[in-house]
Design a protein around this motif. Structure first.
Motif, PDB file in Angstrom:
ATOM      1  N   TYR A  84      33.036  21.416  74.716  1.00 61.56           N
ATOM      2  CA  TYR A  84      33.447  22.690  74.113  1.00 61.56           C
ATOM      3  C   TYR A  84      32.419  23.777  74.420  1.00 61.56           C
ATOM      4  O   TYR A  84      32.765  24.888  74.835  1.00 61.56           O
ATOM      5  N   TYR A 128      32.924  27.254  76.437  1.00 62.72           N
ATOM      6  CA  TYR A 128      32.941  28.420  75.553  1.00 62.72           C
ATOM      7  C   TYR A 128      32.464  29.658  76.309  1.00 62.72           C
ATOM      8  O   TYR A 128      31.530  29.604  77.099  1.00 62.72           O
ATOM      9  N   HIS A 147      40.863  35.296  71.021  1.00 65.26           N
ATOM     10  CA  HIS A 147      41.491  34.036  71.431  1.00 65.26           C
ATOM     11  C   HIS A 147      43.009  34.067  71.286  1.00 65.26           C
ATOM     12  O   HIS A 147      43.699  33.219  71.853  1.00 65.26           O
ATOM     13  N   SER A 190      33.464  21.796  66.703  1.00 66.31           N
ATOM     14  CA  SER A 190      33.306  22.095  68.130  1.00 66.31           C
ATOM     15  C   SER A 190      34.064  21.075  68.969  1.00 66.31           C
ATOM     16  O   SER A 190      34.756  21.436  69.935  1.00 66.31           O
ATOM     17  N   GLU A 211      35.762  29.136  66.558  1.00 67.75           N
ATOM     18  CA  GLU A 211      34.918  30.221  67.062  1.00 67.75           C
ATOM     19  C   GLU A 211      33.593  30.216  66.283  1.00 67.75           C
ATOM     20  O   GLU A 211      33.540  30.642  65.123  1.00 67.75           O
TER      21      GLU A 211
END
Length: 465
Positions: free
Chosen positions: A91, A95, A214, A253, A307
């Protein structure tokens, strides 16, 4: 503030989504009976076949069972830890801080409050400092008996924000619980996106900007935020700060990589309004309305992302009794949500992602606490009774090293306080064991159907905007 406040009547329709499951109940029971019978017959056959070969003394039996239990426990422990770490790393690797230029949809921030007079003003002030221009704030007073209403009324109207004036509205309603308060705010709002939070929380300035970007993915139904403890520098609050970073955010995450976050935290969650409507809005039939809504959104096929930059600061319990009361409610609420959606657990063809999420939640809520408690008790018993006291030290040292490794990674990833790493020395053998005992007792009471009340944490007023 405007002298004349406009009063709006709101009809709260706390709709429920019908649970999905098999209609053929008798056939399902028969299949379970057959499978259980076959497994039982195999286990009995293995015992009968191997029993004559067993020539161990009682002490030898304890010694071998200790080794077997240690291996099994460590296997699941390492599988759980490194599984989460691997997906959390994946993740973090994907990211991005990239901004979606020109994408700034209107967002309604829903703030349900009940007896939050000490903190509601600071909470609203923090929202006015958000680095985002296209939003409004809707405060829902759930029949507070303190001065919450009076404090909130001083902020009603257009207040100066960071980029423009922000509209602050206040809804006063009879006490009905957080779920109905959130539904009232969502129904009053006309925006496509809503941010639901707690009245005792404050948000970081970049929260909206980082979260809404997102939603350019049309399949994304919600974004879970990052909850951090603000009242630190005390034993229990520091341990909770480490737990939030290592135990909760690392797991989110990993779940975020698959876009299958299993619980959108109450202090910070941004939703696509259509996803909430599809899920039937918040419900009041569990003590974990956030977990329940998350599962309903996943069941409808929506994705949920995490997030880490959307941060909510919240007060954590400072006293042991308050902490255990909070975890008692969390545990029973999660179990109620799992029971409510149990039909999805047995039929992965409906929605495999939801089925996987439910099974992992069941493992974390039901099996893992029991395994942790009884493994520790068994090793202590074996060490004291059979003179293997060094086992306790190596057991504790191994878990402490594992926790410190995870803490180092998580604290580095979130740029957190390095001093929290040293709490890992007592984190698992003291704090997590205590929480797991609370979880186990909560689980027993939930299955016995013992009545419970919501309970409310006493606020200290330490939040600063």
């Amino acid at each position: 503030m405007s002298a004349n406040l406009r009063k709006t009547a709101i009809i709260i329709d706390n709709r429920e989504t019908l649970s999905t499951g098999e209609n053929n109940g008798e056939g399902k029971i028969i299949r379970r009976m057959i499978i259980s019978g076959i497994i039982s017959a195999i286990l009995i056959a293995v015992i009968i076949y191997t029993l004559p070969m067993t020539v161990l003394s009682f002490s030898s039996l304890i010694e071998y069972s200790t080794i077997v239990m240690l291996v099994i426990f460590l296997f699941f422990l390492l599988l759980r830890y490194f599984g989460i770490l691997v997906f959390a790393y994946l993740y973090a690797n994907e990211y991005t801080f990239k901004q979606e230029e020109g994408y700034a949809p209107f967002v309604s921030i829903i703030v349900p409050v009940y007896n939050e007079g000490k903190v509601v003003k600071e909470s609203i002030k923090s929202l006015l400092k958000l680095d985002y221009s296209n939003y409004e704030i809707i405060v829902v007073n759930d029949g507070s008996t303190d001065n919450t209403k009076e404090v909130a009324e001083t902020l009603v109207g257009f207040q100066p924000g960071k980029h423009t004036n922000i509209k602050v509205s206040l809804i006063n309603k009879p006490n009905g619980g957080k779920a109905k308060s959130l539904n009232a705010g969502i129904r009053y709002s006309k925006s496509e996106f809503v941010l639901c939070m707690d009245g005792d929380s404050t948000l970081s300035e970049d929260t909206l900007k980082l979260a809404v970007r997102h939603f350019t993915d049309p399949h994304l139904g919600a974004v879970a935020g990052n909850v951090k403890v603000i009242n630190r520098k005390k034993l229990y609050t520091d341990l909770q700060a480490l737990e939030y970073i290592e135990g909760l955010n690392m797991a989110r995450s990993a779940q975020g990589y698959m876009k299958l976050v299993n619980i959108i935290p109450g202090p910070i969650g941004v939703f696509r309004r259509k996803a909430i409507a599809d899920a039937g809005f918040y419900s009041s039939d569990t003590f974990a309305e956030d977990a329940d809504l998350t599962l309903k959104i996943l069941a409808k096929g929506w994705k949920i992302y995490y997030e880490p930059g959307a941060i909510a600061f919240t007060e954590a319990p400072e006293k042991l009794q308050q902490l255990l009361k909070q975890r008692y409610r969390w545990t029973r609420g999660i179990l109620q949500s799992l029971r409510k959606h149990k039909g999805m657990m047995m039929n992965p063809t409906i929605n495999f992602g939801t089925t996987f999420t439910l099974w992992t939640m069941s493992y974390e809520s039901l099996l893992w606490p029991v395994m942790n408690i009884f493994s520790n008790l068994f090793f202590i018993f074996a060490a004291l009774v059979f003179g293997k006291s060094e086992l306790i030290f190596f057991w504790w040292a191994g878990l402490a090293i594992l926790d410190m490794t995870s803490a180092l990674y998580c604290i580095a990833a979130e740029k957190e306080e390095f001093r929290l790493v040293f709490y890992a020395i007592v984190y698992r053998m003291f704090f997590i064991l205590m929480i797991d005992i609370c979880k186990m007792m909560s689980t027993i009471e939930e299955f016995l159907g013992i009545e419970m009340t919501w309970g409310k944490l006493e606020r200290l007023g330490t939040l600063k905007s």
